[in-house]
Structures are given as C-alpha cells and as structure tokens.
Design a protein around this motif. Sequence first.
Motif, PDB file in Angstrom:
ATOM      1  N   VAL A 192      64.027  39.128  -0.703  1.00  0.00           N
ATOM      2  CA  VAL A 192      65.180  38.272  -0.927  1.00  0.00           C
ATOM      3  C   VAL A 192      66.333  39.138  -1.407  1.00  0.00           C
ATOM      4  N   ALA A 193      67.549  38.821  -0.922  1.00  0.00           N
ATOM      5  CA  ALA A 193      68.709  39.645  -1.237  1.00  0.00           C
ATOM      6  C   ALA A 193      69.947  38.779  -1.409  1.00  0.00           C
ATOM      7  N   VAL A 194      70.848  39.202  -2.286  1.00  0.00           N
ATOM      8  CA  VAL A 194      72.153  38.564  -2.460  1.00  0.00           C
ATOM      9  C   VAL A 194      73.152  39.360  -1.632  1.00  0.00           C
ATOM     10  N   ARG A 195      73.814  38.684  -0.664  1.00  0.00           N
ATOM     11  CA  ARG A 195      74.617  39.391   0.328  1.00  0.00           C
ATOM     12  C   ARG A 195      76.113  39.093   0.268  1.00  0.00           C
ATOM     13  N   GLY A 196      76.626  38.691  -0.868  1.00  0.00           N
ATOM     14  CA  GLY A 196      78.066  38.509  -0.973  1.00  0.00           C
ATOM     15  C   GLY A 196      78.467  37.063  -1.160  1.00  0.00           C
ATOM     16  N   VAL A 208      82.984  28.158  -4.211  1.00  0.00           N
ATOM     17  CA  VAL A 208      82.699  29.574  -3.992  1.00  0.00           C
ATOM     18  C   VAL A 208      81.207  29.795  -4.241  1.00  0.00           C
ATOM     19  N   VAL A 209      80.539  30.460  -3.305  1.00  0.00           N
ATOM     20  CA  VAL A 209      79.075  30.546  -3.325  1.00  0.00           C
ATOM     21  C   VAL A 209      78.618  31.978  -3.091  1.00  0.00           C
ATOM     22  N   TRP A 210      77.411  32.267  -3.577  1.00  0.00           N
ATOM     23  CA  TRP A 210      76.675  33.471  -3.210  1.00  0.00           C
ATOM     24  C   TRP A 210      75.811  33.168  -1.991  1.00  0.00           C
ATOM     25  N   GLN A 211      75.740  34.094  -1.050  1.00  0.00           N
ATOM     26  CA  GLN A 211      74.806  33.961   0.065  1.00  0.00           C
ATOM     27  C   GLN A 211      73.521  34.717  -0.264  1.00  0.00           C
ATOM     28  N   VAL A 212      72.406  34.010  -0.157  1.00  0.00           N
ATOM     29  CA  VAL A 212      71.089  34.591  -0.393  1.00  0.00           C
ATOM     30  C   VAL A 212      70.342  34.631   0.940  1.00  0.00           C
ATOM     31  N   VAL A 213      69.787  35.783   1.267  1.00  0.00           N
ATOM     32  CA  VAL A 213      69.038  35.960   2.516  1.00  0.00           C
ATOM     33  C   VAL A 213      67.582  36.248   2.169  1.00  0.00           C
ATOM     34  N   ALA A 214      66.687  35.398   2.637  1.00  0.00           N
ATOM     35  CA  ALA A 214      65.254  35.581   2.411  1.00  0.00           C
ATOM     36  C   ALA A 214      64.595  35.960   3.727  1.00  0.00           C
ATOM     37  N   THR A 215      63.770  37.007   3.691  1.00  0.00           N
ATOM     38  CA  THR A 215      63.145  37.533   4.909  1.00  0.00           C
ATOM     39  C   THR A 215      61.641  37.646   4.716  1.00  0.00           C
ATOM     40  N   PRO A 216      60.905  36.615   5.121  1.00  0.00           N
ATOM     41  CA  PRO A 216      59.444  36.742   5.154  1.00  0.00           C
ATOM     42  C   PRO A 216      59.022  37.272   6.514  1.00  0.00           C
ATOM     43  N   GLY A 217      58.920  38.568   6.652  1.00  0.00           N
ATOM     44  CA  GLY A 217      58.564  39.141   7.949  1.00  0.00           C
ATOM     45  C   GLY A 217      59.724  39.082   8.910  1.00  0.00           C
ATOM     46  N   VAL A 218      59.521  38.514  10.106  1.00  0.00           N
ATOM     47  CA  VAL A 218      60.561  38.473  11.128  1.00  0.00           C
ATOM     48  C   VAL A 218      61.472  37.258  10.984  1.00  0.00           C
ATOM     49  N   VAL A 220      64.204  34.717   9.071  1.00  0.00           N
ATOM     50  CA  VAL A 220      65.310  34.852   8.134  1.00  0.00           C
ATOM     51  C   VAL A 220      65.768  33.459   7.721  1.00  0.00           C
ATOM     52  N   SER A 221      65.904  33.250   6.410  1.00  0.00           N
ATOM     53  CA  SER A 221      66.427  32.009   5.869  1.00  0.00           C
ATOM     54  C   SER A 221      67.650  32.349   5.033  1.00  0.00           C
ATOM     55  N   ARG A 222      68.728  31.588   5.204  1.00  0.00           N
ATOM     56  CA  ARG A 222      69.959  31.844   4.463  1.00  0.00           C
ATOM     57  C   ARG A 222      70.299  30.630   3.602  1.00  0.00           C
ATOM     58  N   ALA A 223      70.646  30.896   2.354  1.00  0.00           N
ATOM     59  CA  ALA A 223      70.978  29.823   1.422  1.00  0.00           C
ATOM     60  C   ALA A 223      72.221  30.216   0.646  1.00  0.00           C
ATOM     61  N   TRP A 224      73.057  29.229   0.337  1.00  0.00           N
ATOM     62  CA  TRP A 224      74.308  29.476  -0.371  1.00  0.00           C
ATOM     63  C   TRP A 224      74.304  28.677  -1.675  1.00  0.00           C
ATOM     64  N   TYR A 225      74.460  29.395  -2.793  1.00  0.00           N
ATOM     65  CA  TYR A 225      74.432  28.794  -4.128  1.00  0.00           C
ATOM     66  C   TYR A 225      75.786  28.976  -4.813  1.00  0.00           C
ATOM     67  N   PRO A 240      66.175  26.021  13.781  1.00  0.00           N
ATOM     68  CA  PRO A 240      67.462  25.579  14.310  1.00  0.00           C
ATOM     69  C   PRO A 240      68.132  24.487  13.471  1.00  0.00           C
ATOM     70  N   ARG A 241      67.782  24.339  12.203  1.00  0.00           N
ATOM     71  CA  ARG A 241      68.340  23.264  11.399  1.00  0.00           C
ATOM     72  C   ARG A 241      69.019  23.808  10.153  1.00  0.00           C
ATOM     73  N   ARG A 242      69.931  22.995   9.615  1.00  0.00           N
ATOM     74  CA  ARG A 242      70.580  23.370   8.373  1.00  0.00           C
ATOM     75  C   ARG A 242      70.672  22.143   7.472  1.00  0.00           C
ATOM     76  N   PHE A 243      70.742  22.399   6.180  1.00  0.00           N
ATOM     77  CA  PHE A 243      70.781  21.355   5.159  1.00  0.00           C
ATOM     78  C   PHE A 243      72.110  21.469   4.413  1.00  0.00           C
TER      79      PHE A 243
END
Length: 252
Positions: A192-196, A208-218, A220-225, A240-243
């Motif tokens: 998991v990484a904070v990407r800006g 204004v949010v932080w983008q978090v990128v989680a990578t379990p293997g191949v 990728v999940s992106r979340a904004w907090y 193919p979905r977003r919340f």
Amino acid sequence: MPGIGWLSATLLVVVALSHAACSSESDFGDPENPVAQIAWPDFERLHYDIFDQTDAKRGTLVLQTIRQENAYELSLRFRLDTESGEVVTDTVTVWVDAGTLRPLRYERHAVSSESEVTAEAEYHVDDAGEISVDVIIDENGEVTDETVEAGVYAFDNDSSAWLWRSLAFVQDLELTYRSVNVVHQRSQLVQVAVRGQDTLRGPNGDVVVWQVVATPGVEVSRAWYEIEPPHRLIRWDQQPRRFILTRIETEP
C-alpha cells in the motif's frame, strides 16, 4: 473452497483484493504495521453509490463504524442491482481491536436468487504476534471449515477501507502488510502506498484528498481519503466499479 464463484464474480467489493493470482510476493517488502492513527468517531455511517464502467449506478454500499468498549464493529452492507435485474445483498461485519485494528471475529451473509453463503471466523494471536483464523463457510447447506495461518501484521481483508484510513498520510509512504480473506480461506501480502493529493467532489463540496494505491499482486485498488481528520473515504475504485461517497451520518 468449492462453489463460491458467483460470490466473487457478483459481489465485487474488497473481495477484489483476494483475486491476486500470479502475484510475485517476493517483490514486496517484509510485512509491517500500517496503523499509525485512528481518527474516526465512535459512531459513523458512510453511504456510497456504486457505478460501473459506463457510469451507470449499480447499487449502494454502507460503511458503518461502532465502538464497543475495546473493539470496533466494522460493517459493510452492499446492495447490487445486476444487469439481468437480479438484486444481490452482501453484509460483512468484522470486529477489530480498537487500538491496533487486529482482527478478532468475522461474519458474512450474502444472498442472490440462486445461492446463499454465510461465513464465520475467529481470529487468534500467539505470543509472537502470529495471526491465525478458524473459518467456517456454509454455502447452500454445504459446510467447510479450515484454519488459515496468516503470520505477523495480518489484518482482515474486509477491514481494508478502515485500515488504509489509519495510514500515516505522507507523500510516498509505502509499506507491506498481510491480508486475510476469510471467504477464500487464504492470506497474501498487500503493498500500500500514498501517491499524492487530488481534489474530488464530496457530499458537501470539493474535498482535498490523499490517493492511496493498494497492490495485492497484479490487482490495483485506488482509494481517496480526506487529507484532514477524520480522513473519510471519498472515492474507491476497484475496476470495473467505483464507490462514491454521497452521505455522512455521525449520530446513531
């Protein structure tokens, strides 16, 4: 475990984190503790709309947090309207230690027109901090049970939305922890990484949010907090979905 294909294919959510087959865990660092701060209140209910890749609304998600003395009850309630017109519901509850987010107990109940799945699990930790979990799955009356040995710094997969919310939000933070998927009776490393920072539309205006990128293997999940406490989850993309967050409740 036999026969849960309909569950993973139809009920998207954090289950997506469990489908990282062909991953190269050797590319990840050693597991460490991702929990740096817990900023959410003792009660919170966040409502999300679920959209597909065509921007069509496909359902709703509710994330609920309830403090229970030294534990949090974390629940996810999904309602998914499939393209065929079927309504699928999926309710997950994870109890975690209020100070560390270490998983304690798990329950799940998922229902479609053709199938019904329940899952229960009890987590254990030994003196060395090694996590294990006893899992019982009941799918249409067929019961299976298994014990999963997860190791240190292991957290329940379905607590991911809260776990990432507890990160130390600083630019380019990157770490690895271990995720336990109860339904699939397995654990795996997640990076998991904070990407800006970005600006997104929230329920009450621009945020204004932080983008978090989680990578379990191949995968990728992106979340904004939110960058400011309580660091609510504003948007979560799992292709193919977003919340998208639509409403916030802070009173029971």
